[in-house]
Design a protein around this motif. Sequence first.
Motif, mmCIF file in Angstrom:
data_model
loop_
_atom_site.group_PDB
_atom_site.id
_atom_site.type_symbol
_atom_site.label_atom_id
_atom_site.label_comp_id
_atom_site.label_asym_id
_atom_site.label_seq_id
_atom_site.Cartn_x
_atom_site.Cartn_y
_atom_site.Cartn_z
ATOM 1 N N SER A 1 -68.462 145.473 47.452
ATOM 2 C CA SER A 1 -67.842 144.145 47.394
ATOM 3 C C SER A 1 -67.870 143.469 48.763
ATOM 4 N N ARG B 1 -72.952 136.522 50.792
ATOM 5 C CA ARG B 1 -72.675 135.137 50.400
ATOM 6 C C ARG B 1 -72.509 134.235 51.621
ATOM 7 N N TRP C 1 -52.349 137.866 43.558
ATOM 8 C CA TRP C 1 -52.495 136.848 44.601
ATOM 9 C C TRP C 1 -51.139 136.484 45.163
ATOM 10 N N GLU D 1 -62.581 140.025 51.006
ATOM 11 C CA GLU D 1 -63.852 139.993 50.251
ATOM 12 C C GLU D 1 -63.644 139.616 48.786
ATOM 13 N N LYS D 2 -62.370 139.603 48.344
ATOM 14 C CA LYS D 2 -62.068 139.298 46.937
ATOM 15 C C LYS D 2 -61.064 138.169 46.839
ATOM 16 N N GLY E 1 -61.480 134.794 47.137
ATOM 17 C CA GLY E 1 -62.042 133.455 46.929
ATOM 18 C C GLY E 1 -62.473 132.801 48.225
ATOM 19 N N ARG F 1 -51.527 136.252 36.811
ATOM 20 C CA ARG F 1 -52.995 136.151 36.852
ATOM 21 C C ARG F 1 -53.597 135.700 35.526
ATOM 22 N N GLU G 1 -65.392 130.007 40.173
ATOM 23 C CA GLU G 1 -65.360 128.666 40.777
ATOM 24 C C GLU G 1 -64.170 127.853 40.246
ATOM 25 N N ASP H 1 -58.417 134.276 38.280
ATOM 26 C CA ASP H 1 -57.844 135.178 39.282
ATOM 27 C C ASP H 1 -58.519 136.532 39.309
ATOM 28 N N GLU H 2 -59.217 136.862 38.248
ATOM 29 C CA GLU H 2 -59.927 138.129 38.137
ATOM 30 C C GLU H 2 -60.923 137.961 37.013
ATOM 31 N N LEU I 1 -69.468 136.821 42.705
ATOM 32 C CA LEU I 1 -68.043 136.783 42.375
ATOM 33 C C LEU I 1 -67.165 137.031 43.603
ATOM 34 N N ASN I 2 -66.315 136.066 43.957
ATOM 35 C CA ASN I 2 -65.427 136.306 45.101
ATOM 36 C C ASN I 2 -63.988 136.568 44.659
ATOM 37 N N ILE I 3 -63.852 137.064 43.426
ATOM 38 C CA ILE I 3 -62.545 137.474 42.909
ATOM 39 C C ILE I 3 -62.688 138.901 42.370
ATOM 40 N N PRO I 4 -61.570 139.602 42.157
ATOM 41 C CA PRO I 4 -61.657 140.988 41.688
ATOM 42 C C PRO I 4 -62.383 141.124 40.347
ATOM 43 N N PHE I 5 -63.071 142.224 40.215
ATOM 44 C CA PHE I 5 -63.990 142.428 39.095
ATOM 45 C C PHE I 5 -63.744 143.808 38.488
ATOM 46 N N ALA J 1 -68.153 146.667 41.239
ATOM 47 C CA ALA J 1 -66.864 146.606 40.539
ATOM 48 C C ALA J 1 -65.754 146.966 41.523
ATOM 49 N N ASP J 2 -64.575 146.384 41.312
ATOM 50 C CA ASP J 2 -63.417 146.737 42.131
ATOM 51 C C ASP J 2 -62.490 147.678 41.387
ATOM 52 N N LYS J 3 -62.499 147.550 40.070
ATOM 53 C CA LYS J 3 -61.679 148.436 39.241
ATOM 54 C C LYS J 3 -62.513 148.830 38.033
#
Lengths: 195, 250
Positions: free
Chosen positions: A15, A22, A118, A179-180, A182, B5, B41, B45-46, B73-77, B97-99
């Motif tokens: 990640s 990016r 968040w 990194e997560k 946004g 979320r 975008e 939130d995830e 993706l700049n949010i949790p995945f 993946a984050d989770k």
Amino acid sequence: MNLTIIDYNAGNTQSVIFALNRLGIEPTLTDDFEAIQKADKVIFPGVGEASTTMAFLRKKGLDKLIPTLKQPVLGVCLGMQLMCAHSEENDTTCMGIFSEKVKLFKPASGEKVPHMGWNNITNLKSGIFDESLDNQRVYFVHSYYVEKSNYTAAVADYCQPFSAALHRDNFYATQFHPEKSGKVGAKIIENFINL
Amino acid sequence: MLAKRIVPCLDIKDGRTVKGINFENLRDAGDPVELGAAYSEKGADELVFLDITATHEKRKTLAALARNIARHLNIPFTVGGGIGSIKDVDVCLMNGADKVSINSAAVRNPALIDELSLQFGNQCIVTAIDAKEVNGEWIVYVSGGRIPTERRLFEFAKEMQERGAGEILFTSMDHDGTKAGFAVDALAKLSDSLDIPIIASGGAGNMAHFAEVFTKGKADAGLAASIFHFGEIEISDLKGYLGDNGVVVR
């Protein structure tokens, strides 16, 4: 610009790589001492359990190397906790770059643990933050926290106000995951790159 | 203050996003890479990615697909579907993946959760539970809602927490795809009985349902698929609505 990520099987390494990509940066992923020492910037990621991870760092000698680094170093999440003196997570002695202790959240009014999601960051200090980031929301996932201290570079509030970021000399660390997080997180990484 | 979320879910079959009703009658909902990037975008939130065919079909192409989504993706995945070993989790994390979400394997081998949480940390391990209310009892199902088990929702979720799950994703099969609202009573009971966060899934049909799931249902996150994929609710509008109704959102 040579940005190196310390390779030690941290869960969020990929990640972090994607986040840097990016921003147009191709980081080097390595556990080679010389390569790490020569890098312009170093990121020390971290997701996982403290004692297992510290044992892994000790095996590779990285626990001795990291505190001696001279360039800007950014520890993330468990990375930040391992830069502290001690963690309550399985009673683990950590690297001691920061003198703080890492403690388990004690819910005061039914808060869920882990602190997941968040939350706002305030009282920002250090070069990785700027005014535009004050009171913005970033993504946290953790059950252990660092208390507020002289090294606190950002504060978040969950169960109690705690250190969302730390800073001492060339060492920077965030409890949250830039990194997560946004666009806000991307800005923090960009600020670190531009230090 | 910690925000509630909003979590869009991509159910993936053969590389496409699909959505069914009560776990059946799948229809195509678009390209997952495009959808994922668009949600991130728009303020999601995830993002959750569930490979709903994983237990039956080959999974190699899915790792590549997950990687492609994660890249943008700049949010949790969170990635799920057919995950049953340390190696499976490793593959997911290596692909961004984050989770990971563990479903059938957690029922068949609960000790897997101890193993995974020690290896990867609790925060990485989501136990996904599909359950259906039969004569007042919440029966846990496996294999994409096809096979009933001996386990019951509340005791099983508690066991998962004790074994080291960092989060519970509870899908009410009775509510899934109906757009008639979440299973708020069961969710509230689940939330009260656990110390870890709950992701509510199944039944989202309008914005009021989300407000209800966060207040009456006491959920920490609300997951939905079709209403987002087919543009029935825009995430930015939903956030505005929730904010106006006193729910803390990002």
